[in-house]
Design a protein around this motif. Structure first.
Motif, PDB file in Angstrom:
ATOM      1  N   PRO A   1       0.836  -1.212   0.000  1.00 52.72           N
ATOM      2  CA  PRO A   1       0.000   0.000   0.000  1.00 52.72           C
ATOM      3  C   PRO A   1       0.860   1.248   0.000  1.00 52.72           C
ATOM      4  N   MET A   2       0.342   2.303  -0.592  1.00 48.18           N
ATOM      5  CA  MET A   2       1.092   3.540  -0.745  1.00 48.18           C
ATOM      6  C   MET A   2       1.571   4.096   0.597  1.00 48.18           C
ATOM      7  N   VAL A   3       0.789   3.930   1.665  1.00 50.75           N
ATOM      8  CA  VAL A   3       1.156   4.491   2.960  1.00 50.75           C
ATOM      9  C   VAL A   3       2.424   3.860   3.519  1.00 50.75           C
ATOM     10  N   ASP A   4       2.768   2.637   3.062  1.00 50.99           N
ATOM     11  CA  ASP A   4       3.988   1.981   3.549  1.00 50.99           C
ATOM     12  C   ASP A   4       5.247   2.630   2.998  1.00 50.99           C
ATOM     13  N   VAL A   5       5.154   3.272   1.849  1.00 46.81           N
ATOM     14  CA  VAL A   5       6.334   3.921   1.279  1.00 46.81           C
ATOM     15  C   VAL A   5       6.274   5.436   1.426  1.00 46.81           C
ATOM     16  N   LEU A   6       5.052   5.975   1.625  1.00 42.26           N
ATOM     17  CA  LEU A   6       4.879   7.416   1.781  1.00 42.26           C
ATOM     18  C   LEU A   6       3.920   7.692   2.938  1.00 42.26           C
ATOM     19  N   PRO A   7       4.430   7.849   4.156  1.00 45.20           N
ATOM     20  CA  PRO A   7       3.535   8.127   5.304  1.00 45.20           C
ATOM     21  C   PRO A   7       2.717   9.391   5.128  1.00 45.20           C
ATOM     22  N   SER A   8       3.165  10.300   4.245  1.00 43.13           N
ATOM     23  CA  SER A   8       2.445  11.565   4.052  1.00 43.13           C
ATOM     24  C   SER A   8       1.249  11.434   3.117  1.00 43.13           C
ATOM     25  N   THR A   9       1.017  10.227   2.561  1.00 49.47           N
ATOM     26  CA  THR A   9      -0.127  10.039   1.670  1.00 49.47           C
ATOM     27  C   THR A   9      -1.426  10.325   2.412  1.00 49.47           C
ATOM     28  N   GLY A  10      -2.353  11.015   1.773  1.00 52.94           N
ATOM     29  CA  GLY A  10      -3.629  11.361   2.398  1.00 52.94           C
ATOM     30  C   GLY A  10      -4.537  10.160   2.589  1.00 52.94           C
ATOM     31  N   TRP A  11      -5.661  10.385   3.288  1.00 52.08           N
ATOM     32  CA  TRP A  11      -6.588   9.318   3.672  1.00 52.08           C
ATOM     33  C   TRP A  11      -7.077   8.531   2.464  1.00 52.08           C
ATOM     34  N   THR A  12      -7.449   9.190   1.399  1.00 54.01           N
ATOM     35  CA  THR A  12      -8.064   8.520   0.256  1.00 54.01           C
ATOM     36  C   THR A  12      -7.104   7.565  -0.439  1.00 54.01           C
ATOM     37  N   MET A  13      -5.826   7.931  -0.505  1.00 50.67           N
ATOM     38  CA  MET A  13      -4.875   7.181  -1.309  1.00 50.67           C
ATOM     39  C   MET A  13      -3.964   6.268  -0.494  1.00 50.67           C
ATOM     40  N   GLN A  14      -4.114   6.229   0.822  1.00 52.77           N
ATOM     41  CA  GLN A  14      -3.118   5.525   1.621  1.00 52.77           C
ATOM     42  C   GLN A  14      -3.106   4.016   1.397  1.00 52.77           C
ATOM     43  N   ASP A  15      -4.220   3.424   0.988  1.00 56.43           N
ATOM     44  CA  ASP A  15      -4.193   1.983   0.728  1.00 56.43           C
ATOM     45  C   ASP A  15      -4.138   1.667  -0.771  1.00 56.43           C
ATOM     46  N   ALA A  16      -3.875   2.688  -1.598  1.00 52.63           N
ATOM     47  CA  ALA A  16      -3.713   2.458  -3.035  1.00 52.63           C
ATOM     48  C   ALA A  16      -2.458   1.618  -3.272  1.00 52.63           C
ATOM     49  N   PRO A  17      -2.499   0.687  -4.222  1.00 53.00           N
ATOM     50  CA  PRO A  17      -1.311  -0.139  -4.475  1.00 53.00           C
ATOM     51  C   PRO A  17      -0.203   0.658  -5.152  1.00 53.00           C
ATOM     52  N   VAL A  18       1.022   0.417  -4.722  1.00 50.78           N
ATOM     53  CA  VAL A  18       2.161   1.053  -5.369  1.00 50.78           C
ATOM     54  C   VAL A  18       2.362   0.413  -6.738  1.00 50.78           C
ATOM     55  N   PRO A  19       2.427   1.199  -7.824  1.00 50.09           N
ATOM     56  CA  PRO A  19       2.640   0.622  -9.159  1.00 50.09           C
ATOM     57  C   PRO A  19       4.021  -0.034  -9.269  1.00 50.09           C
ATOM     58  N   GLN A  20       4.212  -0.755 -10.344  1.00 50.40           N
ATOM     59  CA  GLN A  20       5.502  -1.385 -10.615  1.00 50.40           C
ATOM     60  C   GLN A  20       6.089  -0.844 -11.909  1.00 50.40           C
ATOM     61  N   SER A  21       7.406  -0.702 -11.914  1.00 50.25           N
ATOM     62  CA  SER A  21       8.102  -0.261 -13.130  1.00 50.25           C
ATOM     63  C   SER A  21       8.284  -1.447 -14.071  1.00 50.25           C
ATOM     64  N   PRO A  22       8.044  -1.266 -15.379  1.00 51.90           N
ATOM     65  CA  PRO A  22       8.383  -2.317 -16.339  1.00 51.90           C
ATOM     66  C   PRO A  22       9.899  -2.543 -16.332  1.00 51.90           C
ATOM     67  N   ALA A  23      10.321  -3.647 -16.915  1.00 51.68           N
ATOM     68  CA  ALA A  23      11.747  -3.979 -16.940  1.00 51.68           C
ATOM     69  C   ALA A  23      12.539  -2.879 -17.620  1.00 51.68           C
ATOM     70  N   GLY A  24      13.717  -2.589 -17.081  1.00 53.45           N
ATOM     71  CA  GLY A  24      14.579  -1.568 -17.649  1.00 53.45           C
ATOM     72  C   GLY A  24      16.029  -1.865 -17.344  1.00 53.45           C
ATOM     73  N   THR A  25      16.894  -0.961 -17.714  1.00 55.42           N
ATOM     74  CA  THR A  25      18.325  -1.201 -17.523  1.00 55.42           C
ATOM     75  C   THR A  25      18.961  -0.237 -16.529  1.00 55.42           C
ATOM     76  N   LYS A  26      18.732   1.060 -16.699  1.00 61.51           N
ATOM     77  CA  LYS A  26      19.417   2.043 -15.866  1.00 61.51           C
ATOM     78  C   LYS A  26      18.413   3.013 -15.263  1.00 61.51           C
TER      79      LYS A  26
ATOM     80  N   ARG B   1      -1.629  15.785  -4.134  1.00 63.98           N
ATOM     81  CA  ARG B   1      -1.327  15.048  -5.354  1.00 63.98           C
ATOM     82  C   ARG B   1      -0.443  13.841  -5.036  1.00 63.98           C
ATOM     83  N   VAL B   2      -0.643  12.770  -5.780  1.00 68.75           N
ATOM     84  CA  VAL B   2       0.178  11.565  -5.666  1.00 68.75           C
ATOM     85  C   VAL B   2       0.659  11.193  -7.064  1.00 68.75           C
TER      86      VAL B   2
END
Length: 456
Positions: free
Chosen positions: A260-285, A330-331
């Motif tokens: 959940p977003m709140v685990d990586v950003l404690p400052s996330t507001g009430w509405t977004m705190q349990d939103a899932p953190v997205p994942q980056s597609p595969a990359g190199t650098k 904003r998130v």
């Protein structure tokens, strides 16, 4: 003659019966008001005192803790990467978690590091990287105030107590409004009679304060409930499922983690705190945190944002900002390899329930209308403490020797059943409070039976 007596006796009997019904109803409401106060008052004092402090978080940080929060404004600024490096020199072995951008030209930057199980806040001068202070995040003054306010120090069950108290506070305001309602009395409505030596003075002061501050207490209880352990979680889940809060369509077709977003950003507001953190597609650098911060600036992210670093090859640069202007919340989550925004949720894209709750929380925290908002919330906090003090003084002056001084139930069982039914109905809106009400009814019944057996 008999007809005349009969005709005059009837209205007298009806008036007497009506008066007895009103008195029975008053005593039943008074009994529940006493019960609600008995449970609420110690917690309301604690909530009001800690809440009053939190209202002036920025002002206290800028004065009492100015040595670590305030710097001399400078046109030159180091990038986040260099500031993180300097922070790691101050906490050898620390793992960087996030960077908080200075919200003002005279504000320090903050880097959060993990050191074992502890989270360390490192305050730095953004102009030259000078370390101003290091503080355990859980021991930071306002983190302590916040945990005391929510009873988080005592575990999740204690947070459930706060939810119960909030529900009872609503009952307290409703029953108090009924008891205050003018019934031809000369005082205790908007004026105070007698002197502090007399119980009526305390009663009137309690009633007048409740009349002035009751609406504020009701507002604080209602806007605090979204953070509660059960009711608040249910409200969030329901509003998200109904697409009235978190805009889940933004995650459609995108890979997301289970974090959940709140685990990586404690400052996330009430509405977004349990939103899932997205994942980056595969990359190199990875693009690096300096470029991530620059992208956020180009996207128009307000100053003062917190930016978390990617964790693992699929991690993202996640940023959130929670300014006093609620509409600028904003998130944003960035692909760690390309810098492309994977999720960008400005306040305007949050559903109507989410926006309403965020506005309520902003006002609750004294952030929305500037100093007027702070002073109004402070007045409600101080009035709540005064209500608690006057209630305690009234009880102390009326309690019988060796007794608790609980107002007796009226003999009219219809009044008891009617008022209790309304209270139980209110409890149904807040289930943890409802369970507490049922427990109180059971205890009241047991004690009543025991007392009758002892006096039989």
């Amino acid at each position: 003659m008999s007809l005349s007596l009969s005709g005059s006796a009837r209205p007298f009997g009806v008036a007497q019966t009506a008066r007895a019904s009103r008195e029975a109803l008053y005593r039943a409401v008074w009994r529940w008001h006493f019960y609600a106060g008995l449970l609420c008052l110690p917690f309301l004092v604690s909530l009001s005192a800690t809440g009053a402090l939190y209202l002036f978080k920025d002002e206290i940080n800028a004065t009492v803790f100015a040595a670590r929060t305030t710097v001399t404004p400078s046109e030159s600024r180091l990038g986040p990467d260099r500031l993180i490096f300097e922070a790691m020199q101050a906490v050898p072995g620390g793992t960087p978690l996030s960077y908080t951008d200075p919200a003002r030209p005279d504000a320090s930057a903050v880097v959060t590091l993990a050191e074992g199980k502890a989270k360390i806040l490192v305050y730095l001068d953004p102009a030259d990287g000078t370390v101003l202070d290091t503080v355990d995040r859980d021991g930071e003054f306002f983190a302590v105030v916040k945990r005391l306010h929510s009873l988080a120090y005592f575990g999740p069950l204690a947070n459930a107590v706060i939810e119960i108290v909030a529900g009872f506070a609503i009952i307290l305001v409703i029953t108090g409004a009924y008891l205050w309602w003018p019934r031809g009395q000369q005082g205790g409505v908007v004026t105070v009679r007698g002197t502090p030596r007399r119980r009526v003075w305390w009663r009137d002061l309690h009633a007048v304060t409740g009349f002035v501050a009751g609406g504020g207490l009701l507002f604080l209880a209602m806007t605090g409930l979204p953070w509660s352990i059960w009711w608040g979680d249910q409200l969030r889940h329901w509003s998200n499922a109904a697409e009235l809060a978190q805009p889940s369509i933004l995650w459609a077709g995108r890979p997301v983690s289970k974090v959940p977003m709140v685990d990586v950003l404690p400052s996330t507001g009430w509405t977004m705190q349990d939103a899932p953190v997205p994942q980056s597609p595969a990359g190199t650098k990875p693009i690096g945190i300096d470029e991530a911060a620059a992208i956020l600036t180009r996207l128009g992210m307000p100053r003062g944002f917190e930016l978390s670093l990617p964790v693992g090859p699929t991690g993202v640069y996640a940023a959130a900002v929670y300014p006093k202007d609620v509409a600028r919340q904003r998130v944003v989550s960035l692909d760690q390899y390309t810098g492309k925004p994977l999720v960008d949720v400005p306040f305007q894209q949050i559903g109507p329930v989410g926006r309403l709750i965020q506005y309520g929380i902003g006002i609750h925290l004294g952030q929305y209308w500037g100093r007027a908002n702070q002073l109004a919330m402070l007045a409600f906090c101080l009035a709540t403490i005064l209500l608690s003090v006057t209630a305690g003084a009234m009880w102390w002056k009326r309690r019988p020797a060796g007794g608790l001084g609980v107002p007796p139930w009226p003999r009219d069982r219809r009044a008891v059943a009617g008022v209790t039914g309304i209270v139980v109905g209110l409890g149904a809106l807040f289930p943890l409070t409802g369970l507490a009400i049922l427990a109180m009814l059971g205890l009241d019944l047991i004690l009543g039976l025991a007392l009758r057996r002892r006096t039989a």
